[in-house]
Design a protein around this motif. Structure first.
Motif, short mmCIF file in Angstrom:
data_model
loop_
_atom_site.label_atom_id
_atom_site.label_comp_id
_atom_site.label_asym_id
_atom_site.label_seq_id
_atom_site.Cartn_x
_atom_site.Cartn_y
_atom_site.Cartn_z
N MET A 1 0.84 -1.19 0.00
CA MET A 1 0.00 0.00 0.00
C MET A 1 0.88 1.25 0.00
O MET A 1 1.84 1.32 0.76
N LYS A 2 0.53 2.21 -0.86
CA LYS A 2 1.24 3.47 -0.92
C LYS A 2 0.32 4.58 -0.41
O LYS A 2 -0.87 4.60 -0.72
N SER A 3 0.87 5.50 0.37
CA SER A 3 0.10 6.63 0.85
C SER A 3 0.68 7.93 0.30
O SER A 3 1.91 8.08 0.20
N TYR A 4 -0.21 8.84 -0.07
CA TYR A 4 0.15 10.14 -0.60
C TYR A 4 -0.54 11.19 0.26
O TYR A 4 -1.78 11.23 0.32
N VAL A 5 0.25 12.03 0.92
CA VAL A 5 -0.28 12.99 1.88
C VAL A 5 -0.06 14.40 1.36
O VAL A 5 1.07 14.76 0.96
N TYR A 6 -1.12 15.21 1.40
CA TYR A 6 -1.08 16.57 0.89
C TYR A 6 -1.59 17.53 1.96
O TYR A 6 -2.24 17.13 2.93
N PRO A 7 -1.33 18.84 1.78
CA PRO A 7 -1.64 19.79 2.85
C PRO A 7 -3.14 20.02 3.10
O PRO A 7 -3.53 20.41 4.19
N THR A 211 -9.59 -3.52 11.53
CA THR A 211 -10.50 -3.04 12.55
C THR A 211 -11.87 -2.64 12.02
O THR A 211 -12.75 -2.30 12.80
N GLY A 212 -12.08 -2.64 10.75
CA GLY A 212 -13.36 -2.30 10.14
C GLY A 212 -13.30 -2.60 8.66
O GLY A 212 -12.26 -2.97 8.12
N PRO A 213 -14.42 -2.45 7.96
CA PRO A 213 -14.45 -2.78 6.53
C PRO A 213 -13.40 -2.04 5.70
O PRO A 213 -12.75 -2.65 4.84
N ALA A 214 -13.21 -0.73 5.94
CA ALA A 214 -12.23 0.02 5.14
C ALA A 214 -10.83 -0.52 5.36
O ALA A 214 -10.06 -0.73 4.40
N ALA A 215 -10.45 -0.73 6.61
CA ALA A 215 -9.12 -1.24 6.91
C ALA A 215 -8.93 -2.64 6.34
O ALA A 215 -7.87 -2.96 5.78
N TYR A 216 -9.95 -3.46 6.44
CA TYR A 216 -9.84 -4.83 5.91
C TYR A 216 -9.60 -4.80 4.41
O TYR A 216 -8.72 -5.51 3.89
N VAL A 217 -10.39 -4.00 3.69
CA VAL A 217 -10.23 -3.91 2.24
C VAL A 217 -8.83 -3.40 1.90
O VAL A 217 -8.16 -3.93 1.01
N ALA A 218 -8.39 -2.36 2.59
CA ALA A 218 -7.08 -1.78 2.32
C ALA A 218 -5.96 -2.79 2.53
O ALA A 218 -4.96 -2.80 1.80
N HIS A 219 -6.12 -3.67 3.51
CA HIS A 219 -5.06 -4.61 3.84
C HIS A 219 -5.06 -5.86 2.96
O HIS A 219 -4.04 -6.55 2.89
N ASP A 225 -3.76 2.31 -3.03
CA ASP A 225 -3.17 3.61 -2.74
C ASP A 225 -4.14 4.39 -1.87
O ASP A 225 -5.37 4.21 -1.97
N ILE A 226 -3.62 5.26 -1.03
CA ILE A 226 -4.46 6.14 -0.22
C ILE A 226 -4.01 7.58 -0.43
O ILE A 226 -2.82 7.89 -0.28
N PHE A 227 -4.94 8.43 -0.81
CA PHE A 227 -4.71 9.86 -0.96
C PHE A 227 -5.41 10.56 0.20
O PHE A 227 -6.63 10.37 0.40
N THR A 228 -4.68 11.38 0.96
CA THR A 228 -5.23 11.96 2.17
C THR A 228 -4.55 13.27 2.51
O THR A 228 -3.45 13.55 2.01
N ASP A 229 -5.19 14.04 3.37
CA ASP A 229 -4.56 15.24 3.93
C ASP A 229 -4.27 15.06 5.41
O ASP A 229 -4.05 16.03 6.14
N ILE A 230 -4.27 13.80 5.86
CA ILE A 230 -4.05 13.47 7.26
C ILE A 230 -2.67 12.86 7.44
O ILE A 230 -2.37 11.81 6.85
#
Length: 234
Positions: A1-7, A211-219, A225-230
């Motif tokens: 999994m790749k994460s991309y973090v923006y402001p 820990t939940g559906p989103a995390a399970y799918v991601a794993h 890939d995850i695009f986030t500002d967090i």
């Protein structure tokens, strides 16, 4: 999994749009099959896409589907299809024949899930017996739900029916949800998650367990890939 973090949410949305365009440009002869989610964050992306990236997007090589839909009319502000239609598809003149909405105003969500499953299975290219989208764009609720699969509905992650009826446990609203057989067969699965209220969800996806559906799918999906500002420390 790749994460991309923006402001900020706006810069995150712009980066994701550019990512999708670049992905398509690397294979200029291919038709791309994309499934979109709804919600506030994609709505911002749709607005930016229509006004800033309209001319450089290869619209005619897109076939557009939905990850999930609320069972409301297209004119309702809750309609994922209606929102994308107003903010993006009509703005760029996307031909109707390239757009495949879920009929949220159906009388029977279960029957509509079956109709849409059959439509996707006969339209999207198959791999290992399942329709395989080039891109599935997901969001995540602050409770960890994704694709209208809420905590306690994890059985939908192991369904062999491409779409099934789900229920929002907080208000009883019926929905139609993409299930695990499509989520896990996607060529590229992208989470777009913004807002400080989603910090715990992003942490679970990046650092915690299933820990939940989103995390399970991601794993468990093949290419995520995850695009986030967090920003998650560590």
């Amino acid at each position: 999994m790749k994460s991309y973090v923006y402001p900020a949410a706006t810069s995150t949305a712009r980066a994701l749009i550019r990512y999708i365009i670049d992905m398509m440009n690397r294979e200029p002869e291919r038709i791309f099959y994309l499934a979109f989610s709804g919600g506030t964050t994609p709505s911002l992306m749709f607005d930016i896409w229509a006004h800033e990236f309209r001319e450089e997007t290869p619209w005619m090589r897109m076939r557009i589907f939905w990850v999930d839909e609320r069972c409301v009319s297209v004119s309702d502000s809750d309609s994922n299809y209606g929102t994308m239609l107003r903010l993006l598809l009509q703005e760029v003149g996307m031909p109707d024949e390239y757009v495949y909405p879920i009929h949220g105003d159906c009388r029977s969500p279960a029957q509509e899930a079956k109709r849409y499953s059959d439509l996707v299975s006969s339209t999207v290219p198959l791999r290992r017996g399942f329709p395989t989208f080039d891109i599935v764009l997901l969001g995540a609720g602050d409770d960890g739900h994704t694709s209208s699969i809420f905590p306690g509905q994890e059985y939908l992650l192991s369904s062999f029916h491409p779409y099934e009826k789900s229920i929002n446990p907080y208000n009883g609203q019926p929905r139609i949800a993409m299930t695990g057989c499509l989520l896990f067969s996607a060529r590229k699965l992208i989470f777009l998650i913004t807002g400080k209220n989603k910090t715990e969800v992003v942490y679970d996806i990046l650092k915690s367990g299933d820990t939940g559906p989103a995390a399970y799918v991601a794993h468990h999906a093949a290419d995520v890939d995850i695009f986030t500002d967090i920003e998650i420390d560590g």
